[in-house]
Scaffold this active site. Structure first.
Site, PDB file in Angstrom:
ATOM      1  N   CYS A  32       4.416  52.782  58.381  1.00 17.15           N
ATOM      2  CA  CYS A  32       3.626  51.813  58.171  1.00 17.15           C
ATOM      3  C   CYS A  32       3.592  51.251  59.665  1.00 17.15           C
ATOM      4  O   CYS A  32       2.682  49.974  59.419  1.00 17.15           O
ATOM      5  CB  CYS A  32       4.398  50.828  57.295  1.00 17.15           C
ATOM      6  N   CYS A  89      12.821  48.894  56.612  1.00 18.90           N
ATOM      7  CA  CYS A  89      12.002  48.247  56.885  1.00 18.90           C
ATOM      8  C   CYS A  89      11.299  47.354  56.259  1.00 18.90           C
ATOM      9  O   CYS A  89      11.507  46.872  54.670  1.00 18.90           O
ATOM     10  CB  CYS A  89      11.157  49.560  56.988  1.00 18.90           C
ATOM     11  N   CYS A  94      17.625  57.151  55.266  1.00 20.24           N
ATOM     12  CA  CYS A  94      18.122  57.627  55.620  1.00 20.24           C
ATOM     13  C   CYS A  94      17.442  57.337  57.113  1.00 20.24           C
ATOM     14  O   CYS A  94      16.793  58.344  57.560  1.00 20.24           O
ATOM     15  CB  CYS A  94      18.938  58.455  55.647  1.00 20.24           C
ATOM     16  N   CYS A 135      18.241  61.492  58.618  1.00 20.46           N
ATOM     17  CA  CYS A 135      17.080  62.248  58.575  1.00 20.46           C
ATOM     18  C   CYS A 135      15.731  62.248  57.731  1.00 20.46           C
ATOM     19  O   CYS A 135      15.330  62.445  58.097  1.00 20.46           O
ATOM     20  CB  CYS A 135      17.755  63.563  57.569  1.00 20.46           C
ATOM     21  N   CYS A 166      20.343  70.228  63.726  1.00 20.62           N
ATOM     22  CA  CYS A 166      20.570  69.443  64.842  1.00 20.62           C
ATOM     23  C   CYS A 166      21.250  68.372  64.813  1.00 20.62           C
ATOM     24  O   CYS A 166      22.026  67.648  63.280  1.00 20.62           O
ATOM     25  CB  CYS A 166      19.199  69.178  64.411  1.00 20.62           C
ATOM     26  N   CYS A 168      19.427  64.624  63.894  1.00 17.85           N
ATOM     27  CA  CYS A 168      18.402  65.045  63.087  1.00 17.85           C
ATOM     28  C   CYS A 168      19.206  65.605  61.628  1.00 17.85           C
ATOM     29  O   CYS A 168      18.355  65.606  60.649  1.00 17.85           O
ATOM     30  CB  CYS A 168      16.984  64.047  62.303  1.00 17.85           C
ATOM     31  N   CYS A 180      20.951  80.310  76.328  1.00 18.98           N
ATOM     32  CA  CYS A 180      21.358  79.986  76.738  1.00 18.98           C
ATOM     33  C   CYS A 180      22.095  78.611  75.123  1.00 18.98           C
ATOM     34  O   CYS A 180      21.096  78.532  74.357  1.00 18.98           O
ATOM     35  CB  CYS A 180      22.292  78.926  77.861  1.00 18.98           C
ATOM     36  N   CYS A 238      24.826  71.383  72.138  1.00 20.03           N
ATOM     37  CA  CYS A 238      25.821  72.126  72.727  1.00 20.03           C
ATOM     38  C   CYS A 238      24.964  72.777  71.412  1.00 20.03           C
ATOM     39  O   CYS A 238      26.027  72.572  70.570  1.00 20.03           O
ATOM     40  CB  CYS A 238      26.960  71.987  73.675  1.00 20.03           C
TER      41      CYS A 238
END
Length: 483
Positions: free
Chosen positions: A178, A192, A199, A202, A240, A243, A253, A266
């Site tokens: 929006c 909102c 949430c 996520c 992640c 999220c 790495c 990491c």
């Protein structure tokens, strides 16, 4: 598993486009005493340092003067555009007026426009000189001299705002797109101004008390009934930490950067890379979180999906009915019923990913109590007859049921808050314990029929056979002792 029902929830803040721009200017103004440049140039410099003012200040201390620092980072204090009249463009070979930055890399207006349009449409907000290897940056003030499309200018401003929102871990765009942003307070579920409740972690619709991981696995399993795709995701990816989007690592790495929320962390220990000091602390990884339990019974999952869909359908039907309610008691009824329906929906997601045991039995009892209370509340509301003598009594009864539903919902959520150690991401396994058989209702005007303590037929037959065997063995032993 973040649950804050025992803590006073602070309302989240909603930011409009104007509020976001004001915050960007406010952050940039903190550099006024360090860098004598315009606010737009300050924003450009912050953009290069990912809006990290401390990192910018530390880098500034390494230079003898501010001009050297600015030029080294591609910001020209004069902020001017050089012009050469009637010269040949080195890119398209046409003879026109050539434009360039302080770096004196010149090109015609048409080439500049196409180059910058390509960068903006590919979602690049940090614009540089088109000469390969040149780090001179293009601010919004200069950008207006190279492109005249209002759509491209608006798009670039949108990218700048995106970069600011993504750099602040307490900010997120509304999931309904929006145009508003939301700042989280002390709760992962935010609301909102457009009415969307989602949430923060996520960006899905609010799914409390189910965790983000549970809800993602639930959606994956619904879209992949055979479980093969879900099994591969669980075995080959990690989410992640910010999220919870599944990410596959195919080399390199352990310094990871999520392409969705741009969080750097990491790979081994999921710690924020900016605070990742003193080596990596590899955590104990629960095998159930990385591999799908192949024994998961599709019938069990189907039963949970059925109950989830039932409450979702009831919620949609009740929202249509409640849209005409405007009195105080009606608003309270509407709010309580909406909260309870949503909670019941996602307790079936939460409950599916629990281990069988005492905790789960207590959870299902609380869930059942709330379902019964919600059914009574809906029934009592629907039997009201305005204008008759018994209306006040019924109204009082509705208020009592509203309070009861709120109390039972809080009890259920409090119990869910203790469920982290009982989680089983492989899904619920079939057993021969007592089960609740809940008959879905097609409408929302009757009490939901919940019949606890019903044996399944297979379990009952096995129990009968087991008892017969025990009787036979007992009789044999008794015969041996007597004779």
């Amino acid at each position: 598993m973040t649950i804050v029902d025992n803590v006073r929830t602070i309302p989240n803040q909603v930011l409009s486009q104007g509020n976001i721009f004001s915050e960007m200017i406010l952050v940039a103004s903190k550099l006024d005493f360090l860098l004598p440049i315009t606010p737009i140039q300050q924003i450009l410099l912050l953009l290069k340092f990912d809006w990290d003012t401390e990192s910018l200040k530390n880098s500034l201390q390494e230079y003898a003067d501010t001009n050297s620092f600015l030029l080294e980072n591609g910001v020209c204090p004069e902020n001017t555009v050089s012009v050469i009249n009637n010269s040949e463009c080195a890119i398209c070979c046409s003879t026109e007026n050539l434009l360039g930055l302080r770096c004196q890399h010149m090109a015609c207006l048409n080439c500049w426009s196409k180059y910058l349009a390509t960068k903006i449409t590919s979602n690049q907000c940090l614009l540089r000189c088109m000469e390969f290897g040149c780090g001179m940056l293009i601010s919004n003030e200069i950008l207006g001299k190279f492109i005249f499309s209002s759509k491209l200018k608006v798009a670039h401003w949108g990218l700048l705002k995106d970069s600011y929102i993504n750099s602040d871990s307490s900010l997120a765009w509304c999931n309904k797109k929006c145009g508003m942003a939301v700042r989280r307070s002390n709760c992962d579920t935010v609301t909102c101004s457009c009415g969307s409740k989602f949430c923060f972690l996520c960006n899905s619709d609010a799914h409390h008390p189910a965790t983000c991981r549970q809800f993602q696995l639930w959606k994956e399993q619904r879209s992949n009934p055979d479980g093969m795709a879900l099994s591969w995701i669980l075995s080959n990816t990690r989410e992640c930490p910010r999220c919870f989007v599944p990410i596959e690592k195919n080399g390199g790495c352990n310094h990871m950067k999520c392409t969705g929320c741009r969080h750097e962390y990491c790979w081994n220990c999921s710690q924020d890379w900016r605070t990742h000091f003193g080596g990596c602390k590899q955590p104990d990884i629960n095998v159930a979180q990385t591999k799908l339990n192949s024994r998961a019974n599709s019938d069990v999952f189907a039963r949970y999906v059925s109950r989830f869909d039932h409450h979702k359908k009831c919620l949609e039907q009740e929202q249509q009915i409640r849209s005409s309610i405007s009195n105080i008691s009606g608003i309270k009824f509407r709010k309580t019923l909406d909260e309870c329906r949503r909670t019941l929906m996602y307790t079936y997601v939460f409950g599916y990913y629990l281990k069988n045991g005492m905790y789960t039995s207590i959870f299902e009892k609380h869930q059942q109590n709330l379902e019964i209370a919600v059914g009574k509340l809906v029934s009592q509301w629907n039997v009201r007859h305005p204008g008759k003598i018994e209306t006040q009594q019924i109204e009082r009864r509705v208020w009592e049921l509203v309070g009861n539903c709120s109390t039972l919902r809080k009890t259920l959520l409090d119990h869910c808050a203790k469920g982290a150690e009982h989680e089983n991401l492989g899904g619920r396994q079939p057993n021969r314990e007592l089960k609740r058989v809940v008959t879905p209702q097609a409408t929302t005007n009757t009490v939901e029929n919940v019949t606890p303590g019903t044996y399944d037929s297979v379990g009952f037959c096995i129990d009968i056979i087991f008892v017969i065997i025990l009787i036979g063995v007992g009789y044999c032993l008794w015969s041996c002792i007597i004779f």
